[in-house]
Motif scaffolding. Structure first.
Motif, short mmCIF file in Angstrom:
data_model
loop_
_atom_site.label_atom_id
_atom_site.label_comp_id
_atom_site.label_asym_id
_atom_site.label_seq_id
_atom_site.Cartn_x
_atom_site.Cartn_y
_atom_site.Cartn_z
N ILE A 129 -0.47 -4.96 3.71
CA ILE A 129 -1.05 -4.77 5.05
C ILE A 129 -2.20 -3.77 5.04
O ILE A 129 -3.02 -3.75 5.95
CB ILE A 129 0.01 -4.40 6.10
N THR A 130 -2.30 -2.93 4.00
CA THR A 130 -3.47 -2.05 3.91
C THR A 130 -4.72 -2.85 3.52
O THR A 130 -5.84 -2.35 3.65
CB THR A 130 -3.27 -0.93 2.88
N MET A 131 -4.52 -4.08 3.07
CA MET A 131 -5.64 -4.92 2.67
C MET A 131 -5.88 -6.07 3.64
O MET A 131 -7.00 -6.59 3.72
CB MET A 131 -5.37 -5.51 1.28
N ASP A 132 -4.87 -6.50 4.37
CA ASP A 132 -4.98 -7.70 5.19
C ASP A 132 -4.19 -7.53 6.49
O ASP A 132 -2.95 -7.57 6.46
CB ASP A 132 -4.44 -8.89 4.42
N PRO A 133 -4.85 -7.32 7.64
CA PRO A 133 -6.30 -7.24 7.74
C PRO A 133 -6.82 -5.93 7.18
O PRO A 133 -6.11 -4.93 7.21
CB PRO A 133 -6.54 -7.33 9.25
N ARG A 134 -8.03 -5.92 6.72
CA ARG A 134 -8.59 -4.72 6.14
C ARG A 134 -8.79 -3.66 7.23
O ARG A 134 -9.34 -3.94 8.28
CB ARG A 134 -9.94 -5.01 5.48
N PRO A 135 -8.33 -2.44 6.99
CA PRO A 135 -8.54 -1.39 7.97
C PRO A 135 -10.02 -1.00 8.06
O PRO A 135 -10.76 -1.19 7.11
CB PRO A 135 -7.71 -0.22 7.42
N VAL A 181 15.54 8.60 6.71
CA VAL A 181 14.27 7.87 6.73
C VAL A 181 13.19 8.70 7.42
O VAL A 181 12.05 8.77 6.96
CB VAL A 181 14.44 6.50 7.43
N THR A 182 13.56 9.33 8.52
CA THR A 182 12.60 10.18 9.23
C THR A 182 12.11 11.32 8.34
O THR A 182 10.92 11.65 8.33
CB THR A 182 13.24 10.77 10.50
N ALA A 183 13.02 11.89 7.55
CA ALA A 183 12.64 12.98 6.65
C ALA A 183 11.64 12.49 5.61
O ALA A 183 10.68 13.20 5.27
CB ALA A 183 13.88 13.55 5.96
N VAL A 184 11.83 11.28 5.10
CA VAL A 184 10.92 10.73 4.10
C VAL A 184 9.54 10.48 4.72
O VAL A 184 8.51 10.83 4.15
CB VAL A 184 11.47 9.43 3.49
N VAL A 185 9.51 9.85 5.89
CA VAL A 185 8.23 9.54 6.54
C VAL A 185 7.47 10.83 6.85
O VAL A 185 6.25 10.90 6.65
CB VAL A 185 8.47 8.72 7.82
N THR A 186 8.17 11.83 7.34
CA THR A 186 7.54 13.10 7.63
C THR A 186 6.97 13.73 6.36
O THR A 186 5.85 14.27 6.36
CB THR A 186 8.54 14.07 8.27
N ALA A 195 5.20 0.65 10.18
CA ALA A 195 4.16 1.20 11.04
C ALA A 195 3.96 2.70 10.79
O ALA A 195 2.82 3.18 10.75
CB ALA A 195 4.50 0.96 12.51
N ALA A 196 5.06 3.42 10.59
CA ALA A 196 4.96 4.86 10.36
C ALA A 196 4.30 5.17 9.03
O ALA A 196 3.46 6.07 8.92
CB ALA A 196 6.35 5.49 10.42
N LEU A 197 4.64 4.42 7.99
CA LEU A 197 4.03 4.64 6.68
C LEU A 197 2.55 4.25 6.69
O LEU A 197 1.71 4.93 6.09
CB LEU A 197 4.77 3.83 5.61
N ALA A 198 2.24 3.15 7.39
CA ALA A 198 0.84 2.74 7.49
C ALA A 198 0.02 3.78 8.23
O ALA A 198 -1.12 4.08 7.87
CB ALA A 198 0.75 1.38 8.19
N SER A 199 0.60 4.35 9.27
CA SER A 199 -0.08 5.39 10.04
C SER A 199 -0.41 6.58 9.17
O SER A 199 -1.46 7.22 9.32
CB SER A 199 0.79 5.82 11.22
N ALA A 200 0.48 6.90 8.24
CA ALA A 200 0.26 8.05 7.36
C ALA A 200 -0.99 7.91 6.52
O ALA A 200 -1.64 8.90 6.16
CB ALA A 200 1.48 8.25 6.46
N VAL A 201 -1.37 6.66 6.19
CA VAL A 201 -2.57 6.45 5.36
C VAL A 201 -3.75 5.97 6.20
O VAL A 201 -4.76 5.50 5.67
CB VAL A 201 -2.29 5.45 4.22
N ASP A 206 -3.66 8.53 -1.32
CA ASP A 206 -2.86 8.45 -0.10
C ASP A 206 -1.87 7.30 -0.18
O ASP A 206 -0.69 7.44 0.15
CB ASP A 206 -3.77 8.24 1.11
N LEU A 207 -2.38 6.14 -0.61
CA LEU A 207 -1.52 4.95 -0.68
C LEU A 207 -0.40 5.15 -1.69
O LEU A 207 0.74 4.74 -1.46
CB LEU A 207 -2.36 3.73 -1.05
N SER A 208 -0.70 5.79 -2.82
CA SER A 208 0.33 6.02 -3.84
C SER A 208 1.46 6.87 -3.30
O SER A 208 2.65 6.59 -3.56
CB SER A 208 -0.31 6.68 -5.07
N LEU A 209 1.13 7.90 -2.54
CA LEU A 209 2.16 8.75 -1.94
C LEU A 209 3.02 7.95 -0.96
O LEU A 209 4.25 8.07 -0.95
CB LEU A 209 1.51 9.93 -1.22
#
Length: 222
Positions: free
Chosen positions: A10-16, A187-192, A142-148, A24-27
């Motif tokens: 989803i970071t590639m399609d659709p392209r942001p 999960v919240t701890a990981v996303v944070t 959505a939360a992980l995508a928001s992080a990047v 960032d993506l690796s993390l």
């Protein structure tokens, strides 16, 4: 597919509108792996530490590799430390795996035969499943995508685009503190932790830019 592979796609399609940095993506991919391991019952989280649990090896190769790398003896590894250790060059590993699985293809970016190549998702059931998960705004993805820096939806006009840009930094900060829809503390701890690590990486980039600029000015002289 796994959450990490869905995230990569989803970071590639659709392209942001703003390209996603490999660091960032690796993390974020390392965080996605950890969340899938939590969901599979392979690990639990004790405060900020990852505690492995005896479980079957994940069928996915990269997720199985992640499980094998867990620190099984106390003191267990902190989530933040895991993100940096596991995340090293992880985006490249996922790109290679997805290409091997036929989920990504390389296409030339120019008309000339010797033009550089770009990687694009292939229209497969896995890609469509990832897109559906994204369109439904599944909270973890959505939360992980928001992080990047990948947000849902696209502004319809210039005014909306400007408002979206002004709100971006504020929203990212809020996402790190309030992960709506994430009803699992682990999960919240990981996303944070992913949000914090990405912000730390950006701070390092900015510091290096300032240092390099100062060094260049020193050589140029008055």
């Amino acid at each position: 597919m796994t959450t990490a592979k869905d995230l990569f796609i989803i970071t590639m399609d659709p392209r942001p509108e703003r390209s996603v940095g490999q660091g960032d993506l690796s993390l974020a991919l390392a965080g996605a792996e950890l969340i899938d391991l939590i969901d599979a019952g392979a690990v639990t989280v004790d405060e900020d530490r990852i505690v492995p649990v005896e479980a079957s090896t994940p069928q996915d190769g990269l997720l199985g590799e992640a499980a094998a790398l867990l620190t099984r003896e106390p003191p267990h590894e902190r989530i933040e430390d895991w993100l940096w250790r596991r995340g090293r060059d992880l985006a490249a590993a996922y790109q290679a795996a997805l290409e091997e699985d036929g989920e990504l293809t390389r296409k030339r970016s120019g008309r000339l035969s010797f033009g550089s190549k770009r990687v694009e998702p292939v229209d497969t059931p896995a890609r469509r499943a990832a897109a559906e998960r994204w369109e439904e705004r599944e909270p973890v993805l959505a939360a992980l995508a928001s992080a990047v820096g990948v947000e849902g939806g696209r502004p319809e006009n210039a005014e909306e685009a400007e408002n979206a840009e002004e709100a971006e930094d504020t929203k990212n900060a809020e996402d790190a503190e309030d992960q709506r829809g994430l009803d699992d503390d682990a999960v919240t701890a990981v996303v944070t932790a992913v949000h914090d690590a990405v912000m730390e990486l950006e701070a390092v980039r900015q510091r290096r830019t300032i240092e390099n600029s100062a060094f260049a000015n020193l050589w140029r002289g008055p």
